[in-house]
Design a protein around this motif. Structure first.
Motif, PDB file in Angstrom:
ATOM      1  N   GLN A   1     145.976  16.875  31.105  1.00  0.00           N
ATOM      2  CA  GLN A   1     145.831  17.487  29.836  1.00  0.00           C
ATOM      3  C   GLN A   1     144.386  17.108  29.172  1.00  0.00           C
ATOM      4  OE1 GLN A   1     149.017  16.154  27.299  1.00  0.00           O
ATOM      5  NE2 GLN A   1     150.629  16.711  28.824  1.00  0.00           N
ATOM      6  N   ALA A   2     143.918  15.783  29.527  1.00  0.00           N
ATOM      7  CA  ALA A   2     142.768  15.301  28.990  1.00  0.00           C
ATOM      8  C   ALA A   2     141.734  16.343  29.625  1.00  0.00           C
ATOM      9  CB  ALA A   2     142.392  14.100  29.044  1.00  0.00           C
ATOM     10  N   VAL A   3     141.523  16.295  30.820  1.00  0.00           N
ATOM     11  CA  VAL A   3     140.493  17.395  31.590  1.00  0.00           C
ATOM     12  C   VAL A   3     140.502  18.447  31.171  1.00  0.00           C
ATOM     13  CG1 VAL A   3     139.903  17.634  34.020  1.00  0.00           C
ATOM     14  CG2 VAL A   3     140.706  15.612  33.731  1.00  0.00           C
ATOM     15  N   ASP A   4     142.006  19.113  30.939  1.00  0.00           N
ATOM     16  CA  ASP A   4     141.714  20.471  30.369  1.00  0.00           C
ATOM     17  C   ASP A   4     141.284  20.746  29.213  1.00  0.00           C
ATOM     18  OD1 ASP A   4     142.939  21.452  32.773  1.00  0.00           O
ATOM     19  OD2 ASP A   4     145.119  21.327  31.944  1.00  0.00           O
ATOM     20  N   ALA A   5     141.462  19.712  28.038  1.00  0.00           N
ATOM     21  CA  ALA A   5     140.929  19.729  27.065  1.00  0.00           C
ATOM     22  C   ALA A   5     139.276  19.737  26.928  1.00  0.00           C
ATOM     23  CB  ALA A   5     141.319  18.598  26.065  1.00  0.00           C
ATOM     24  N   LEU A   6     138.773  18.890  27.848  1.00  0.00           N
ATOM     25  CA  LEU A   6     137.583  18.453  27.978  1.00  0.00           C
ATOM     26  C   LEU A   6     136.810  19.743  28.454  1.00  0.00           C
ATOM     27  CD1 LEU A   6     134.988  16.377  27.777  1.00  0.00           C
ATOM     28  CD2 LEU A   6     135.710  15.902  30.332  1.00  0.00           C
ATOM     29  N   ARG A   7     137.366  20.293  29.535  1.00  0.00           N
ATOM     30  CA  ARG A   7     136.732  21.681  30.090  1.00  0.00           C
ATOM     31  C   ARG A   7     136.704  22.630  28.964  1.00  0.00           C
ATOM     32  NH1 ARG A   7     136.683  22.411  35.589  1.00  0.00           N
ATOM     33  NH2 ARG A   7     137.098  24.606  35.358  1.00  0.00           N
ATOM     34  N   GLU A   8     137.514  22.759  28.181  1.00  0.00           N
ATOM     35  CA  GLU A   8     137.728  23.674  27.132  1.00  0.00           C
ATOM     36  C   GLU A   8     136.296  23.622  26.213  1.00  0.00           C
ATOM     37  OE1 GLU A   8     141.381  23.698  25.204  1.00  0.00           O
ATOM     38  OE2 GLU A   8     142.523  24.645  26.913  1.00  0.00           O
ATOM     39  N   ALA A   9     136.177  22.199  25.693  1.00  0.00           N
ATOM     40  CA  ALA A   9     135.126  21.803  24.904  1.00  0.00           C
ATOM     41  C   ALA A   9     133.636  22.169  25.608  1.00  0.00           C
ATOM     42  CB  ALA A   9     135.199  20.430  24.531  1.00  0.00           C
ATOM     43  N   ARG A  10     133.813  21.800  26.945  1.00  0.00           N
ATOM     44  CA  ARG A  10     132.505  22.217  27.744  1.00  0.00           C
ATOM     45  C   ARG A  10     132.260  23.729  27.780  1.00  0.00           C
ATOM     46  NH1 ARG A  10     131.018  17.394  31.382  1.00  0.00           N
ATOM     47  NH2 ARG A  10     130.594  19.115  33.016  1.00  0.00           N
ATOM     48  N   ALA A  11     133.074  24.319  27.769  1.00  0.00           N
ATOM     49  CA  ALA A  11     133.319  25.738  28.092  1.00  0.00           C
ATOM     50  C   ALA A  11     132.674  26.303  26.783  1.00  0.00           C
ATOM     51  CB  ALA A  11     134.493  26.511  28.463  1.00  0.00           C
ATOM     52  N   ARG A  12     133.066  25.934  25.692  1.00  0.00           N
ATOM     53  CA  ARG A  12     132.368  26.207  24.258  1.00  0.00           C
ATOM     54  C   ARG A  12     131.156  26.058  24.124  1.00  0.00           C
ATOM     55  NH1 ARG A  12     137.506  24.344  22.685  1.00  0.00           N
ATOM     56  NH2 ARG A  12     136.623  22.214  21.943  1.00  0.00           N
TER      57      ARG A  12
ATOM     58  N   MET B   1     127.226  18.931  30.341  1.00  0.00           N
ATOM     59  CA  MET B   1     127.450  19.312  29.013  1.00  0.00           C
ATOM     60  C   MET B   1     128.128  18.292  28.436  1.00  0.00           C
ATOM     61  SD  MET B   1     128.023  23.504  29.595  1.00  0.00           S
ATOM     62  CE  MET B   1     129.350  23.241  30.819  1.00  0.00           C
ATOM     63  N   THR B   2     128.138  18.511  27.222  1.00  0.00           N
ATOM     64  CA  THR B   2     128.787  17.362  26.190  1.00  0.00           C
ATOM     65  C   THR B   2     130.103  17.949  26.051  1.00  0.00           C
ATOM     66  OG1 THR B   2     127.858  18.306  24.341  1.00  0.00           O
ATOM     67  CG2 THR B   2     126.605  16.494  25.200  1.00  0.00           C
ATOM     68  N   GLY B   3     131.098  17.066  25.793  1.00  0.00           N
ATOM     69  CA  GLY B   3     132.350  17.309  25.563  1.00  0.00           C
ATOM     70  C   GLY B   3     133.198  16.217  25.030  1.00  0.00           C
ATOM     71  N   TYR B   4     134.412  16.186  24.389  1.00  0.00           N
ATOM     72  CA  TYR B   4     135.156  15.095  24.105  1.00  0.00           C
ATOM     73  C   TYR B   4     136.711  15.730  24.107  1.00  0.00           C
ATOM     74  CZ  TYR B   4     137.370  11.547  21.487  1.00  0.00           C
ATOM     75  OH  TYR B   4     138.390  10.426  21.102  1.00  0.00           O
ATOM     76  N   ALA B   5     137.527  14.722  24.596  1.00  0.00           N
ATOM     77  CA  ALA B   5     138.780  14.925  24.582  1.00  0.00           C
ATOM     78  C   ALA B   5     139.702  13.600  24.311  1.00  0.00           C
ATOM     79  CB  ALA B   5     139.420  15.913  25.953  1.00  0.00           C
ATOM     80  N   SER B   6     140.707  13.643  23.723  1.00  0.00           N
ATOM     81  CA  SER B   6     141.589  12.454  23.402  1.00  0.00           C
ATOM     82  C   SER B   6     143.010  12.910  23.644  1.00  0.00           C
ATOM     83  CB  SER B   6     141.387  11.849  22.158  1.00  0.00           C
ATOM     84  OG  SER B   6     141.970  10.713  22.099  1.00  0.00           O
ATOM     85  N   VAL B   7     143.994  12.426  24.120  1.00  0.00           N
ATOM     86  CA  VAL B   7     145.238  12.771  24.320  1.00  0.00           C
ATOM     87  C   VAL B   7     146.165  11.545  24.338  1.00  0.00           C
ATOM     88  CG1 VAL B   7     144.969  15.072  25.628  1.00  0.00           C
ATOM     89  CG2 VAL B   7     145.325  12.834  26.871  1.00  0.00           C
ATOM     90  N   GLN B   8     147.281  11.663  23.840  1.00  0.00           N
ATOM     91  CA  GLN B   8     148.358  10.183  23.445  1.00  0.00           C
ATOM     92  C   GLN B   8     149.558  10.837  24.072  1.00  0.00           C
ATOM     93  OE1 GLN B   8     146.473  11.154  20.578  1.00  0.00           O
ATOM     94  NE2 GLN B   8     144.734   9.832  21.386  1.00  0.00           N
ATOM     95  N   HIS B   9     150.432  10.024  24.527  1.00  0.00           N
ATOM     96  CA  HIS B   9     151.785  10.049  24.748  1.00  0.00           C
ATOM     97  C   HIS B   9     152.709   8.926  24.286  1.00  0.00           C
ATOM     98  CE1 HIS B   9     155.419  11.309  26.876  1.00  0.00           C
ATOM     99  NE2 HIS B   9     155.843   9.995  27.173  1.00  0.00           N
ATOM    100  N   SER B  10     153.697   9.442  23.366  1.00  0.00           N
ATOM    101  CA  SER B  10     154.460   7.980  22.846  1.00  0.00           C
ATOM    102  C   SER B  10     156.119   8.683  22.740  1.00  0.00           C
ATOM    103  CB  SER B  10     153.928   7.965  21.021  1.00  0.00           C
ATOM    104  OG  SER B  10     154.866   7.013  20.677  1.00  0.00           O
ATOM    105  N   PRO B  11     156.796   7.737  23.572  1.00  0.00           N
ATOM    106  CA  PRO B  11     158.059   8.261  23.644  1.00  0.00           C
ATOM    107  C   PRO B  11     158.951   7.704  22.470  1.00  0.00           C
ATOM    108  CG  PRO B  11     157.574   6.301  25.218  1.00  0.00           C
ATOM    109  CD  PRO B  11     156.121   6.726  24.498  1.00  0.00           C
TER     110      PRO B  11
END
Length: 300
Positions: free
Chosen positions: A141-152, A1-11
């Motif tokens: 975090q990115a994988v969780d976001a991707l799985r949520e997108a794919r779940a939708r 399935m298609t999906g996209y996730a992008s996460v950043q961390h900046s201290p």
């Protein structure tokens, strides 16, 4: 399935405060995108200083994603202050030693400038070992976001597939009364042929033998066009498909198998067809099943 996730961390601080003294000091970015594929095809686009993270990222992703062409991109930005860091003593000593050796062999070679030294040491100062724990947390975090997108998207596919299952059930219901009607029509034709044969008979053939031949042909025709077993199996496969879609989970391979079986039954309906209406039903079924096959191959 298609999906996209992008996460950043900046201290880096956003309110003028000093950055924390512990934890990663670079801006980290991770992007994961996936498109449809029958199997898992995982690729990485990592800068050289992050190559050592690939095995850990691969293990993390393959544990949670089973299908799709998945591409992972990572970036690490040390920020503007990284270019102002002083080179370490070991690097300077090594450069000075190399310069002396080169000038011994090539007396005319010019001495290195400060800019040359900074360029040579910039790579070593920025190639610090990445904080693997921080990267793994970011990847999770990115994988969780991707799985949520794919779940939708999976929910939308499930709705579409359930609609196709309903249509296939309706087509099967249309096929059920056709077989008895065809058998009765053919029986009447054989009886009419038998009566015509009796009217033309010159008494040399026994009526009973002709009637038995007609009934035998009618029975063979009924057996040949009987699709009751195919319709029963088709309904059973549709019930299992619906159950799996409702259940969810890791069902992609089982859906693949059931789609193949549905296609087999629809083909048999077409091959046994003795009337145009049954052929039309078989063709309509195969069109729906093929549409389902294209989508099922994308479902985990």
């Amino acid at each position: 399935m298609t999906g996209y996730a992008s996460v950043q961390h900046s201290p880096l601080p956003t309110d003028g405060e000093a950055p924390a003294s512990t934890g990663p000091t670079a801006r980290l970015g991770l992007e994961i995108r996936s498109v449809n594929s029958r199997f898992l095809d995982l690729s990485f686009r990592l800068p050289e200083e992050l190559r050592q993270l690939e095995p850990g990222l691969r293990e993390l992703i393959t544990r949670q994603i089973k299908r799709g062409k998945v591409e992972v991109r990572a970036s690490q930005d040390a920020g503007d202050g990284a270019a102002l860091q002083a080179p370490n003593h070991q690097a300077l000593q090594k450069i000075a030693s190399l310069q002396e050796k080169i000038q011994d062999w090539l007396p005319g070679a010019r001495a290195l400038s400060v800019a040359d030294v900074l360029r040579m040491t910039a790579g070593s100062s920025s190639q610090a070992a990445p904080d693997e724990a921080a990267w793994m947390q970011l990847a999770a975090q990115a994988v969780d976001a991707l799985r949520e997108a794919r779940a939708r998207e999976g929910a939308r596919l499930t709705e579409m597939l359930q609609g196709h299952i309903t249509q296939l059930r309706s087509l099967a219901d249309l096929a059920v009364p056709l077989v008895p009607q065809l058998v009765e029509q053919q029986r009447q034709r054989f009886l009419e042929r038998w009566k015509d044969a009796m009217a033309l008979a010159d008494g040399s053939h026994l009526p009973e033998a002709a009637q038995d031949r007609a009934l035998t042909e009618a029975t063979a025709f009924a057996i040949r066009i009987d699709v009751a077993e195919e319709l029963t199996r088709l309904r059973s496969h549709l019930d299992e498909l619906s159950r799996l879609l409702t259940q969810g989970g890791d069902i992609g391979k089982r859906l693949d198998f059931l789609i193949q079986e549905l296609h087999r039954e629809a083909n048999t309906l077409g091959s046994k067809s003795a009337v145009l209406e049954m052929t039309r039903i078989s063709v309509d079924m195969k069109v729906l099943i093929e549409q389902m096959r294209e989508q099922v191959q994308n479902i985990e």
